[in-house]
Design an enzyme around this catalytic site. Structure first.
Site, PDB file in Angstrom:
ATOM      1  N   CYS A 223       0.868  -1.173   0.000  1.00  0.00           N
ATOM      2  CA  CYS A 223       0.000   0.000   0.000  1.00  0.00           C
ATOM      3  C   CYS A 223       0.906   1.225   0.000  1.00  0.00           C
ATOM      4  O   CYS A 223       2.037   1.166  -0.457  1.00  0.00           O
ATOM      5  CB  CYS A 223      -0.958  -0.014   1.191  1.00  0.00           C
ATOM      6  SG  CYS A 223      -0.133   0.023   2.784  1.00  0.00           S
TER       7      CYS A 223
ATOM      8  N   HIS B  93      -4.117   9.184   3.711  1.00  0.00           N
ATOM      9  CA  HIS B  93      -4.498   7.771   3.643  1.00  0.00           C
ATOM     10  C   HIS B  93      -5.997   7.667   3.927  1.00  0.00           C
ATOM     11  O   HIS B  93      -6.453   7.980   5.018  1.00  0.00           O
ATOM     12  CB  HIS B  93      -3.701   6.970   4.672  1.00  0.00           C
ATOM     13  CG  HIS B  93      -3.749   5.482   4.467  1.00  0.00           C
ATOM     14  ND1 HIS B  93      -4.863   4.729   4.745  1.00  0.00           N
ATOM     15  CD2 HIS B  93      -2.809   4.621   3.995  1.00  0.00           C
ATOM     16  CE1 HIS B  93      -4.618   3.456   4.474  1.00  0.00           C
ATOM     17  NE2 HIS B  93      -3.373   3.368   4.009  1.00  0.00           N
TER      18      HIS B  93
END
Length: 626
Positions: A29, A548
């Site tokens: 990620c 995020h």
């Protein structure tokens, strides 16, 4: 992490988790390697956590997560060189969602984005030079004019070379090999073959003019990327470095000339025959097609099949009826640019739109506005097509024509004055301008404010006042803005120990109330995950900010996330980063809490959260002392 050897780190991580055979799957990620291990007991977590470059290790959701930070794509790429996992990290734009046309527009916009300012400047330069020539200040044969014209026109003439660089970055191809391929397409001896039949190794093909072209080099570099990756895998290391570019050039140049050129010429000739026939039995329809779709033809290079017909018309009859609808076509798109320049809340967009509209109206140079304004925003481009089509039909019904080959523009207007009804031409052009301008002004995208002009706040669509650009550092401090509208939450309350511990840096989290996520700073997009859930931004002053979206939302594999930016793109504070589907995120069992951290906190004097309670996106959330 500048001193970290990424190849060594990848190898050490691989060994620390029990080797390649112990890894079932591997991905990453925005901040961490996400490994699924066959046997967790074989992993030496304590040893992995001590590796230089590893922040921490955590286990969650059945994954063994090695937290690296912003450099995780590089580690992942190195992992791919020594195992069957990892590999080159695909830029977010390759995962663009939507229909084919939307993906095409996004690709074109991303490729043109780095050269927009020089393109806009060159367009304006050409407009002023054309004006000087028209007023008799400079004669075309004067050496001064020749030199200035070269400076103004070089970017347009050698456009494939510039696009080769930006396309290579997008398609992960070698930039210099791409430039060599583009250079071959505009090589003088190749240009001299334009319009002729040539052959390569006995294979006949038609040659087109690749100067100022767009699509051929983009297609060529896209294929080049695949070819290079294939060659790098199969060629021995002893010859790989020089044989890969050699074979890429030797294959791609002939392949492009043998395929793209002939295909374009075939389509262009068919288009030319059809429009010529239309002018015989239904001039208004032909005028509508030419007026509406001329800029589309230019984008795909199909106009090269129409220009010879226009030149032949002028040579044989003294005028060209095909040229008359081009005036409303070009000025309608320019009017749409002008409406964007007046109406858009984005200062960045206005800065491109104003000079682009000027060069379009004055000199007929629309490339900067098409690729930097109308096409990316889509609606202005459509409205320009509508205005051009209606105006073109009116012009054609009046029998208007041009008695010289000129750029369709206000400067070129005298060329249309003597054939057919000049009044009808003016009416048709005015109608085209009015339609494009008014539709764009009232129904075009207003965009999100990204800067403050002279200290006066702008307004977003929702009415929230914008704040000063975070990229402006007057007193050694930076204000980082809230990326979403919602309720602020202390970082320590985030249900993820890596973020909550501050290991990734200081910051805060926000529980969102809307489905849009905006850039908290002005700077460059360093990371744009193809899943659309995380973005790394770097300001001109070196502050690195991670946004995020959600907790563990990488597992959604992009479902519910639509990226609005691409890696390497310049963004302004407040500009849209992504659109999310909060309901879909919650239905999938994940939190939509949006976390914002300054990942290089240790290099800064202080990072202080200042946003509390309910926050609107665009208000100050963090104060940073450099």
């Amino acid at each position: 992490m500048a001193s970290v050897n990424y190849r060594t780190l990848a190898a050490d991580i691989l060994e620390g988790v029990g080797g390649e055979k112990n890894i079932a799957t591997a991905t990453h990620c925005a901040t961490r390697l996400r490994l699924t291990l066959r046997d967790d007991a074989k992993a030496n977590t304590a040893a992995v956590e001590k590796l230089p470059g590893v922040i921490t290790v955590m286990k969650a959701g059945g994954q063994y997560q090695v937290v690296i930070g912003n450099d995780v794509p590089t580690v992942f790429a190195e992992l791919g060189k020594i195992s069957r996992f990892g590999g080159d990290d695909a830029p977010a734009e390759e995962a663009a969602k939507g229909n084919i046309f939307n993906r095409f527009i996004q690709m074109i916009s991303a490729i043109f984005s780095p050269i927009l300012w020089p393109l806009a400047a060159a367009g304006l330069f050409k407009a002023f030079l054309a004006l000087a020539g028209n007023l008799g200040w400079l004669a075309p044969e004067d050496s001064t004019y020749v030199i200035l014209n070269a400076a103004a026109d070089a970017l347009f003439y050698f456009l494939p070379l510039f696009l080769a660089i930006t396309a290579a970055k997008r398609f992960k191809a070698n930039q210099f090999t791409a430039m060599a391929i583009a250079g071959s397409l505009v090589y003088p001896s190749i240009v001299a073959l334009n319009g002729t039949q040539a052959n390569f190794a006995g294979i006949p093909f038609s040659v087109m003019n690749y100067t100022s072209s767009v699509i051929p080099i983009i297609v060529a570099v896209w294929l080049q990327g695949y070819l290079e990756r294939f060659l790098l895998k199969i060629l021995p290391s002893a010859i790989r470095n020089f044989m890969t570019p050699l074979l890429a050039m030797a294959i791609m140049v002939p392949l492009t000339l043998l395929t793209v050129g002939p295909a374009t010429i075939f389509l262009a000739n068919g288009l030319s025959s059809g429009i010529t026939a239309m002018f015989d039995f239904a001039p208004w329809l032909a005028g509508a097609v030419m007026g509406g779709f001329w800029q589309v033809f230019v984008v795909f290079g199909l106009h090269w099949g129409l220009i010879p017909v226009m030149l032949n018309e002028i040579a044989t009859t003294g005028y060209s009826v095909m040229m008359a609808p081009l005036l409303p076509a070009v000025l309608a798109q320019s009017a749409a640019m002008l409406a964007v320049a007046i109406r858009s809340n984005s200062a960045k967009r206005r800065e491109v739109a104003f000079p682009a509209a000027f060069s379009g109206f004055l000199a007929g140079v629309t490339e900067p506005g098409i690729y930097g304004v109308n096409l990316p925003l889509k609606k202005p481009f459509y409205f320009g097509i509508a205005g051009g089509a209606i105006g073109g039909a009116i012009v054609a019904m009046g029998g208007s024509a041009a008695n010289a080959f000129v750029f369709p523009s206000l400067i070129g207007l005298p060329a249309f004055a003597t054939i057919g009804s000049f009044i009808t031409l003016l009416i048709g052009t005015a109608v085209a301008i009015a339609i494009a301008f008014l539709l764009t002004f009232f129904f075009g995208p207003r965009e999100t404010p990204d800067t403050v002009d002279a200290g006066v706040p702008g307004k977003a669509d929702g009415g929230t006042a914008a704040t000063p650009s975070a990229a402006t550092i007057a007193t050694g401090s930076v204000k980082v803005l809230a990326p979403v509208t919602g309720t602020a939450v202390a970082l320590s309350e985030v249900p993820d120990k890596v973020f909550a511990s501050g290991a990734m840096g200081a910051g805060l989290a926000i529980i969102p109330e809307q489905d849009t996520v905006h850039s908290p700073v002005s700077g460059t997009v360093q990371v744009a995950m193809k899943t659309g859930h995380a973005y790394g931004l770097k300001t001109d002053s070196g502050v690195e900010v991670l946004v995020h979206i959600g907790i563990d939302t990488v597992q959604m594999k992009g479902e519910g996330f639509t990226s609005a930016v691409t890696r390497g793109q310049r963004v302004e504070a407040g500009e849209l980063l992504a659109t999310i589907d909060r309901a879909k995120i919650k239905d999938a069992g994940f939190s939509d809490m949006t976390i914002m951290v300054v990942t290089n906190t240790k290099n800064l004097t202080a990072v202080v959260p200042v946003g509390q309670g309910h926050l609107d996106h665009g208000v100050p959330a963090l104060d940073i002392e450099l």
